[in-house]
Write an enzyme that holds these catalytic residues in place. Structure first.
Site, PDB file in Angstrom:
ATOM      1  N   GLY A  10      -2.199   5.716  -5.794  1.00 23.70           N
ATOM      2  CA  GLY A  10      -1.243   4.815  -6.266  1.00 23.70           C
ATOM      3  C   GLY A  10      -0.834   5.030  -7.680  1.00 23.70           C
ATOM      4  O   GLY A  10      -1.679   5.291  -8.545  1.00 23.70           O
ATOM      5  N   GLY A 111      -8.266   6.356  -8.760  1.00 25.23           N
ATOM      6  CA  GLY A 111      -9.045   5.426  -8.349  1.00 25.23           C
ATOM      7  C   GLY A 111     -10.049   5.616  -7.325  1.00 25.23           C
ATOM      8  O   GLY A 111     -10.724   6.737  -7.582  1.00 25.23           O
ATOM      9  N   ASN A 112     -10.616   4.851  -6.504  1.00 20.20           N
ATOM     10  CA  ASN A 112     -11.727   5.007  -5.784  1.00 20.20           C
ATOM     11  C   ASN A 112     -11.580   6.144  -4.927  1.00 20.20           C
ATOM     12  O   ASN A 112     -12.755   7.020  -4.968  1.00 20.20           O
ATOM     13  CB  ASN A 112     -12.041   3.666  -4.872  1.00 20.20           C
ATOM     14  CG  ASN A 112     -12.536   2.574  -6.033  1.00 20.20           C
ATOM     15  OD1 ASN A 112     -13.421   2.545  -6.394  1.00 20.20           O
ATOM     16  ND2 ASN A 112     -11.583   1.740  -5.886  1.00 20.20           N
ATOM     17  N   THR A 114      -9.790   8.634  -5.158  1.00 23.54           N
ATOM     18  CA  THR A 114      -9.719   9.878  -5.834  1.00 23.54           C
ATOM     19  C   THR A 114     -11.054  10.169  -6.238  1.00 23.54           C
ATOM     20  O   THR A 114     -11.303  11.539  -6.355  1.00 23.54           O
ATOM     21  CB  THR A 114      -8.671   9.600  -6.936  1.00 23.54           C
ATOM     22  OG1 THR A 114      -7.501   9.271  -6.595  1.00 23.54           O
ATOM     23  CG2 THR A 114      -8.550  10.815  -7.944  1.00 23.54           C
ATOM     24  N   ASP A 136      -6.203  -2.198  -9.682  1.00 22.70           N
ATOM     25  CA  ASP A 136      -6.913  -3.402  -9.116  1.00 22.70           C
ATOM     26  C   ASP A 136      -8.473  -3.702 -10.018  1.00 22.70           C
ATOM     27  O   ASP A 136      -9.194  -4.506  -9.568  1.00 22.70           O
ATOM     28  CB  ASP A 136      -7.572  -2.964  -8.052  1.00 22.70           C
ATOM     29  CG  ASP A 136      -6.403  -2.781  -6.912  1.00 22.70           C
ATOM     30  OD1 ASP A 136      -5.197  -3.596  -7.030  1.00 22.70           O
ATOM     31  OD2 ASP A 136      -6.478  -2.189  -5.691  1.00 22.70           O
ATOM     32  N   GLU A 231      -3.819 -10.195  -2.135  1.00 27.04           N
ATOM     33  CA  GLU A 231      -3.366  -9.794  -0.961  1.00 27.04           C
ATOM     34  C   GLU A 231      -4.750  -9.571   0.308  1.00 27.04           C
ATOM     35  O   GLU A 231      -4.275  -9.457   1.187  1.00 27.04           O
ATOM     36  CB  GLU A 231      -2.694  -8.596  -0.970  1.00 27.04           C
ATOM     37  CG  GLU A 231      -3.294  -7.318  -1.549  1.00 27.04           C
ATOM     38  CD  GLU A 231      -2.551  -6.253  -1.739  1.00 27.04           C
ATOM     39  OE1 GLU A 231      -1.409  -5.876  -1.256  1.00 27.04           O
ATOM     40  OE2 GLU A 231      -2.942  -5.253  -2.622  1.00 27.04           O
ATOM     41  N   ARG A 271       7.453 -22.138  -0.671  1.00 29.63           N
ATOM     42  CA  ARG A 271       7.978 -20.738  -0.787  1.00 29.63           C
ATOM     43  C   ARG A 271       7.031 -19.848  -1.315  1.00 29.63           C
ATOM     44  O   ARG A 271       6.116 -19.883  -1.885  1.00 29.63           O
ATOM     45  CB  ARG A 271       9.096 -21.007  -1.971  1.00 29.63           C
ATOM     46  CG  ARG A 271      10.043 -21.955  -1.561  1.00 29.63           C
ATOM     47  CD  ARG A 271      11.103 -21.568  -0.249  1.00 29.63           C
ATOM     48  NE  ARG A 271      11.925 -22.435   0.023  1.00 29.63           N
ATOM     49  CZ  ARG A 271      13.063 -22.515  -0.454  1.00 29.63           C
ATOM     50  NH1 ARG A 271      13.639 -21.591  -1.059  1.00 29.63           N
ATOM     51  NH2 ARG A 271      14.248 -23.405  -0.007  1.00 29.63           N
ATOM     52  N   ARG A 280       3.239  -2.496 -10.537  1.00 29.30           N
ATOM     53  CA  ARG A 280       2.652  -0.993 -10.758  1.00 29.30           C
ATOM     54  C   ARG A 280       3.767  -0.594 -11.865  1.00 29.30           C
ATOM     55  O   ARG A 280       3.527   0.474 -12.236  1.00 29.30           O
ATOM     56  CB  ARG A 280       2.667  -0.309  -9.486  1.00 29.30           C
ATOM     57  CG  ARG A 280       1.668  -0.773  -8.436  1.00 29.30           C
ATOM     58  CD  ARG A 280       1.545   0.605  -7.609  1.00 29.30           C
ATOM     59  NE  ARG A 280       0.565   0.325  -6.673  1.00 29.30           N
ATOM     60  CZ  ARG A 280      -0.604   0.567  -6.492  1.00 29.30           C
ATOM     61  NH1 ARG A 280      -1.117   1.060  -7.655  1.00 29.30           N
ATOM     62  NH2 ARG A 280      -1.650   0.326  -5.619  1.00 29.30           N
TER      63      ARG A 280
END
Length: 353
Positions: A10, A111-112, A114, A136, A231, A271, A280
């Site tokens: 990402g 990241g991880n 990768t 993250d 999330e 909401r 990002r």
């Protein structure tokens, strides 16, 4: 020296700043270095897509988000998959292309996932230096990864702007932030953005505990509440189920919480806000620009010293090198004894326990 640069996984703020840091270090140290930009992550290495880059291409990119090389997600679990076009698995193809192009080393930012692939390549004899990239902040052996500070700034901005509209209408806002397995963004942005409740993947919550905070605020004359939820957060009941049964259908954790609150709050609107990839994007913060420049300089130094098989990392106040074997396949979640968690509780922030 012929060095390949590659950004994988990402995107996030700071990738260009880090590339610039490595390039400036290499170009400034030796007159004979050649840098090749490998396009779109590991896919570019698999499909032989790269081009020679000139010094001027690394100028003016310190503050730019995204990546000038492009990126893609090439899951680690697929690198051993057979590819009919090349008649070999993808890992073998990458190793062959590296040697055919006569690269001296690869500088990989990711990241991880990768890093797992980078370690597999290094075990095949490829000279590799990596830089820890992910919003993250869940890469092992480094206190921070670049992109994290910028993402927290974006998420905090969202929480800041929710306060006035929440107060005006007396609403409960649930803001779902990125962090599927680790809740660093939600924790830091939640504190910085004045959230009343912060819900994390590491700490299963109960709806009753969230309702208790809302009712307490209403009784004290504060007719609105702000909830930051990662999330990957889940209820205590969901966390007790086997992993294969935890998925809650097509709704996200934020949507699930909103539904639960709506069913039990008759007089108050609830909401949901999901900033998503907004976190990002955009320019890196000054902190990330400095951090990326320092990581890039250290990565360049490792290449010049031919010290391969390492990730550059921040430990304390120093930038150092950590063996890829110590990083690959490990995840840095928020430990239960983390001081920031303790201090959040002292500030009166509920963690949904």
């Amino acid at each position: 020296m012929k060095i390949g640069f590659l950004t994988s996984g990402g995107d996030c703020q700071g990738l260009n700043a880090a590339l610039r840091g490595v390039a400036k270090t290499l170009f400034g140290a030796v007159p004979y270095v050649e840098i090749f930009g490998i396009e779109d992550g590991y896919r570019g290495l698999i499909n032989s897509r790269w081009r020679k880059m000139e010094q001027h291409e690394f100028s003016g990119i310190l503050r730019e988000g995204g990546t000038i090389l492009g990126t893609s997600r090439q899951p680690f679990k697929t690198i051993r998959d057979f590819d009919a076009a090349s008649n070999e698995d993808r890992l073998t193809t990458m190793v062959r292309n590296y040697h055919n192009e006569c690269f001296d080393a690869l500088v990989i930012l990711g990241g991880n996932g990768t890093h797992k692939t980078a370690y597999a390549l290094s075990q095949c004899g490829i000279n590799i230096v990596t830089l820890p990239k992910t919003i993250d902040n869940d890469i092992y052996c480094t206190d921070y990864s670049f992109g994290f500070d910028s993402a927290v700034a974006k998420a905090t901005d969202v929480l800041d702007t929710l306060h006035s509209t929440a107060a005006a209408h007396g609403r409960v806002f649930v803001c779902e932030l990125m962090g599927r397995k680790a809740g660093w963004v939600a924790l830091y942005a939640g504190i910085a953005g004045g959230a009343d409740v912060i819900l994390l993947p590491e700490i299963p919550y109960t709806v009753d505990s969230v309702l208790e905070v809302i009712h307490k605020r209403n009784r004290s004359g504060k007719n609105f509440s702000i909830i930051a939820i990662a999330e990957g957060a889940m209820t205590r009941d969901m966390a007790e189920k086997p992993k294969k049964e935890r998925k809650a259908g097509d709704i996200s954790p934020g949507q699930e919480l909103v539904r639960a609150l709506e069913n039990r709050l008759d007089q108050q609107d609830v909401r949901l806000v999901i900033p998503g990839h907004f976190q990002r994007g955009g320019d890196p913060t000054p902190t990330d620009r400095v951090f990326c420049s320092r990581l890039g300089a250290m990565a360049g130094e490792l290449v010049l010293k031919r010290k391969f098989g390492y990730m550059v990392a921040l430990q304390g106040s120093s930038i150092g090198a950590v063996a890829l074997s110590e990083v690959a396949g490990k995840l840095k979640t928020i430990p239960v004894e983390n001081e920031v968690l303790k201090q959040a509780r002292l500030l009166g922030i509920s963690l949904g326990e």
